[in-house]
Design a protein around this motif. Sequence first.
Motif, mmCIF file in Angstrom:
data_model
loop_
_atom_site.group_PDB
_atom_site.id
_atom_site.type_symbol
_atom_site.label_atom_id
_atom_site.label_comp_id
_atom_site.label_asym_id
_atom_site.label_seq_id
_atom_site.Cartn_x
_atom_site.Cartn_y
_atom_site.Cartn_z
ATOM 1 N N VAL A 76 1.220 -1.333 0.022
ATOM 2 C CA VAL A 76 -0.096 0.111 0.116
ATOM 3 C C VAL A 76 1.314 1.212 0.078
ATOM 4 N N ASP A 77 0.227 1.845 -1.145
ATOM 5 C CA ASP A 77 1.303 3.170 -1.083
ATOM 6 C C ASP A 77 0.627 4.351 -0.010
ATOM 7 N N THR A 78 1.385 4.492 1.270
ATOM 8 C CA THR A 78 0.273 5.595 1.927
ATOM 9 C C THR A 78 0.103 6.757 1.395
ATOM 10 N N ALA A 79 1.792 7.296 0.671
ATOM 11 C CA ALA A 79 1.460 9.093 0.552
ATOM 12 C C ALA A 79 0.446 8.986 -0.454
ATOM 13 N N SER A 80 0.204 8.038 -1.405
ATOM 14 C CA SER A 80 -0.373 8.203 -2.277
ATOM 15 C C SER A 80 -1.701 8.299 -1.788
ATOM 16 N N LEU A 81 -2.121 7.072 -1.097
ATOM 17 C CA LEU A 81 -3.632 7.477 -1.140
ATOM 18 C C LEU A 81 -3.625 8.694 0.792
ATOM 19 N N THR A 82 -2.668 8.841 0.979
ATOM 20 C CA THR A 82 -3.071 10.114 1.542
ATOM 21 C C THR A 82 -3.956 11.587 0.288
ATOM 22 N N ARG A 83 -2.694 11.798 -0.572
ATOM 23 C CA ARG A 83 -3.524 12.712 -1.250
ATOM 24 C C ARG A 83 -4.903 12.509 -1.944
ATOM 25 N N LEU A 84 -4.648 11.050 -2.485
ATOM 26 C CA LEU A 84 -6.343 10.780 -3.140
ATOM 27 C C LEU A 84 -7.026 11.251 -2.402
ATOM 28 N N VAL A 85 -7.108 10.856 -1.014
ATOM 29 C CA VAL A 85 -8.506 11.009 -0.095
ATOM 30 C C VAL A 85 -8.513 12.716 0.078
ATOM 31 N N CYS A 86 -7.165 13.443 -0.335
ATOM 32 C CA CYS A 86 -7.626 15.089 -0.108
ATOM 33 C C CYS A 86 -7.692 15.179 -1.769
ATOM 34 N N HIS A 87 -7.665 14.898 -2.673
ATOM 35 C CA HIS A 87 -7.887 15.218 -3.536
ATOM 36 C C HIS A 87 -9.704 14.775 -4.159
ATOM 37 N N LEU A 88 -10.246 13.634 -3.070
ATOM 38 C CA LEU A 88 -11.919 13.676 -3.114
ATOM 39 C C LEU A 88 -13.091 14.590 -1.815
ATOM 40 N N LEU A 89 -11.465 15.278 -1.035
ATOM 41 C CA LEU A 89 -12.098 16.138 -0.008
ATOM 42 C C LEU A 89 -11.869 17.129 -0.521
ATOM 43 N N ASP A 90 -11.591 17.295 -1.770
ATOM 44 C CA ASP A 90 -11.075 18.750 -2.128
ATOM 45 C C ASP A 90 -12.140 19.238 -3.160
ATOM 46 N N ALA A 91 -12.505 18.093 -3.456
ATOM 47 C CA ALA A 91 -13.776 17.822 -4.497
ATOM 48 C C ALA A 91 -15.184 18.097 -4.209
ATOM 49 N N GLY A 92 -14.902 17.955 -2.458
ATOM 50 C CA GLY A 92 -17.069 18.694 -1.600
ATOM 51 C C GLY A 92 -17.813 16.928 -1.648
ATOM 52 N N VAL A 93 -16.922 15.876 -2.117
ATOM 53 C CA VAL A 93 -17.359 14.335 -1.682
ATOM 54 C C VAL A 93 -17.934 14.079 -0.016
ATOM 55 N N HIS A 94 -19.193 13.646 0.261
ATOM 56 C CA HIS A 94 -19.544 13.711 1.651
ATOM 57 C C HIS A 94 -19.383 12.498 1.977
ATOM 58 N N GLY A 95 -19.228 11.915 1.670
ATOM 59 C CA GLY A 95 -18.102 10.317 2.428
ATOM 60 C C GLY A 95 -17.254 9.678 2.030
#
Length: 319
Positions: A24-43
């Motif tokens: 698991v690439d945790t640094a990339s996963l963290t960026r992905l979560v930020c990418h999703l949250l920045d777009a306004g996802v709800h969960g």
Amino acid sequence: MALPAPLHGVIPPVCTPLDPHGEVDTASLTRLVCHLLDAGVHGLFALGSTSETAYLTNHQRATVLETVRTAAAGRVPVLAGVIDTTTARVLEHARTAAALGADALVATAPFYTRTHPREIAAHYRHLRAVTGLPLIAYDIPAAVHSKLPPALVRELAEDGTLVGLKDSSGDDGTLRRLLVALGGRTARATGPAPAFAVLTGSELTADAALLAGADGVVPGLGNVDPAGYVRLYDAARAGDWPLAAAEQERLVALYALTDTGPEADMGRSSSALGGFKAALHLLGVIAHPDTAVPQIPLSAASIAEVGRRLTEAGLRPDA
């Protein structure tokens, strides 16, 4: 954090970035979560099918969930998939998810052996009683080889065992009948908020499901274009169905990136997950496009086609 009642909005099933060694690439996963949250996802839905959870070890599953929870930092609910063949195995995953702070669990029916609806009901009731966490049923017959009967879903909703359903069955007619049985679109939109959430897993008919009364969408393609699905959802909530349909049609065209892998050379899951990860790599969100073994990786030509689809969808304006 407490789940809204009902759970609603855009809740992407988060991809699991891997390094070339399959870790698991945790640094990339963290960026992905930020990418999703920045777009306004709800969960966020960690450890679902799009997360390649079936390919991950127990340790890797825990790493994924801990990383997603930390990156989310309580801003949105985090749903944890606890998918496995039997109740005992699912309970092991559920206890780990609870310890890591998951806000809710997502579980399929038991699989490998054939199960009767009464056994499926006992499975969900046991999970709910033992864990105490909100529980969402995951209806995905293509993977578990059984369809959750609408009558059973309604029974488990009414007795409080389930707080929601993620419908990835592809059976839009049965989904519509369930929504009608739960009160129909008008009652669900204008009456007191029901505690039970109906979420569609379809990337291609999200607008239709929302029009029928669904509460939200769980789109794998939402990893690549979360903002598009948020715009679609917002338009639907505002009753602007032409705008919702226009956004859906753009996303349907983008979804073609899941078919860039030749059918003669690889499975459809390899092509779809490879397409999502290639897109995220090309967008600079994740470091590597690798999928878990033994899935077949996309060729350079297929990845180039993914890039073309991103450009057409307006996601790579400078490409």
